[in-house]
Design a protein around this motif. Structure first.
Motif, short mmCIF file in Angstrom:
data_model
loop_
_atom_site.label_atom_id
_atom_site.label_comp_id
_atom_site.label_asym_id
_atom_site.label_seq_id
_atom_site.Cartn_x
_atom_site.Cartn_y
_atom_site.Cartn_z
N ILE A 118 0.75 -1.16 0.02
CA ILE A 118 0.04 -0.08 -0.12
C ILE A 118 1.05 1.08 0.03
O ILE A 118 0.65 2.21 -0.88
N ILE A 119 1.84 1.32 0.92
CA ILE A 119 2.80 2.37 0.91
C ILE A 119 3.46 2.59 -0.48
O ILE A 119 3.70 3.80 -0.94
N ASP A 120 3.84 1.57 -1.06
CA ASP A 120 4.62 1.83 -2.56
C ASP A 120 3.48 1.76 -3.73
O ASP A 120 3.87 1.80 -4.95
N ARG A 121 2.13 1.93 -3.46
CA ARG A 121 1.09 2.29 -4.31
C ARG A 121 0.85 1.18 -5.28
O ARG A 121 0.26 1.14 -6.38
N GLU A 122 1.33 -0.42 -4.75
CA GLU A 122 1.11 -1.31 -5.62
C GLU A 122 -0.54 -1.86 -5.52
O GLU A 122 -0.95 -2.42 -6.00
N ILE A 123 -0.94 -1.61 -4.11
CA ILE A 123 -2.42 -1.86 -3.83
C ILE A 123 -3.15 -0.73 -3.70
O ILE A 123 -2.75 0.22 -2.89
N PRO A 124 -4.25 -0.43 -4.22
CA PRO A 124 -5.01 0.72 -3.67
C PRO A 124 -5.61 0.84 -2.42
O PRO A 124 -6.01 -0.24 -1.83
N ALA A 125 -5.60 1.84 -1.71
CA ALA A 125 -6.27 2.13 -0.41
C ALA A 125 -6.93 3.45 -0.35
O ALA A 125 -6.79 4.55 -1.13
N ASP A 126 -7.80 3.60 0.56
CA ASP A 126 -8.67 4.76 0.76
C ASP A 126 -7.86 5.37 1.82
O ASP A 126 -8.04 5.40 3.08
N ILE A 127 -6.85 6.50 1.37
CA ILE A 127 -5.72 7.01 2.17
C ILE A 127 -6.71 8.35 3.00
O ILE A 127 -7.27 9.22 2.00
N VAL A 128 -6.48 8.51 4.21
CA VAL A 128 -6.95 9.78 4.72
C VAL A 128 -5.80 10.58 5.30
O VAL A 128 -6.26 11.72 5.75
N TYR A 129 -4.83 10.13 5.22
CA TYR A 129 -3.50 11.04 5.98
C TYR A 129 -2.39 10.22 5.31
O TYR A 129 -2.00 9.17 5.34
N GLU A 130 -1.24 11.34 4.95
CA GLU A 130 -0.14 10.77 4.64
C GLU A 130 1.03 12.06 4.87
O GLU A 130 0.75 13.03 4.43
N ASP A 131 2.24 11.50 5.11
CA ASP A 131 3.46 12.45 5.33
C ASP A 131 4.41 11.66 5.15
O ASP A 131 4.37 10.34 4.58
N HIS A 132 5.85 12.42 5.08
CA HIS A 132 6.78 11.59 4.81
C HIS A 132 7.15 10.49 5.75
O HIS A 132 8.04 9.62 5.58
N LEU A 133 6.59 10.32 7.01
CA LEU A 133 6.82 9.33 8.13
C LEU A 133 5.67 7.95 8.00
O LEU A 133 5.96 7.13 8.45
#
Length: 113
Positions: free
Chosen positions: A8-23
């Motif tokens: 999911i982090i690598d965007r190989e699998i989709p996810a309903d992302i609600v937040y992201e930062d560099h960590l």
């Protein structure tokens, strides 16, 4: 082999992302156990609570700040919510990548399991 969370982090699998930062990354659980059920994961690979090292302290502090912000953003901070992390097979950990569940939006029972 990469865990589902790394994929999911690598965007190989989709996810309903609600937040992201560099960590870290936070996304809605695909099998929610409450009206609000979000997983918060570090982008750094840490297998479980047992694998946390002294050098991870700043990252863990950041995750807790993000958890509080997500709870506020999703409207569960005022009514209450639960943060859960499972450790090991008997503790219910199903993915070997440290993650925190934010659960809210309904009355949560105790004991939980």
């Amino acid at each position: 082999m990469s865990t589902i969370f790394q994929r999911i982090i690598d965007r190989e699998i989709p996810a309903d992302i609600v937040y992201e930062d560099h960590l870290c990354l936070a996304f809605r659980d695909v099998a929610p156990q409450a009206p609000v059920h979000v997983l918060v994961i570090p982008k750094q690979e840490i297998r479980s609570v047992d694998a946390i090292k002294q050098g991870d302290a700043a990252l863990l502090g950041h995750l807790w700040v993000v958890i509080g912000q997500i709870a506020r953003d999703l409207g569960v901070a005022d009514s209450g919510y639960r943060v859960v992390t499972n450790c090991g097979k008997l503790g219910g950990q199903s993915v070997d990548h440290l993650h925190f569940h934010i659960l809210g939006g309904r009355q949560l029972d105790w004991p939980p399991g």
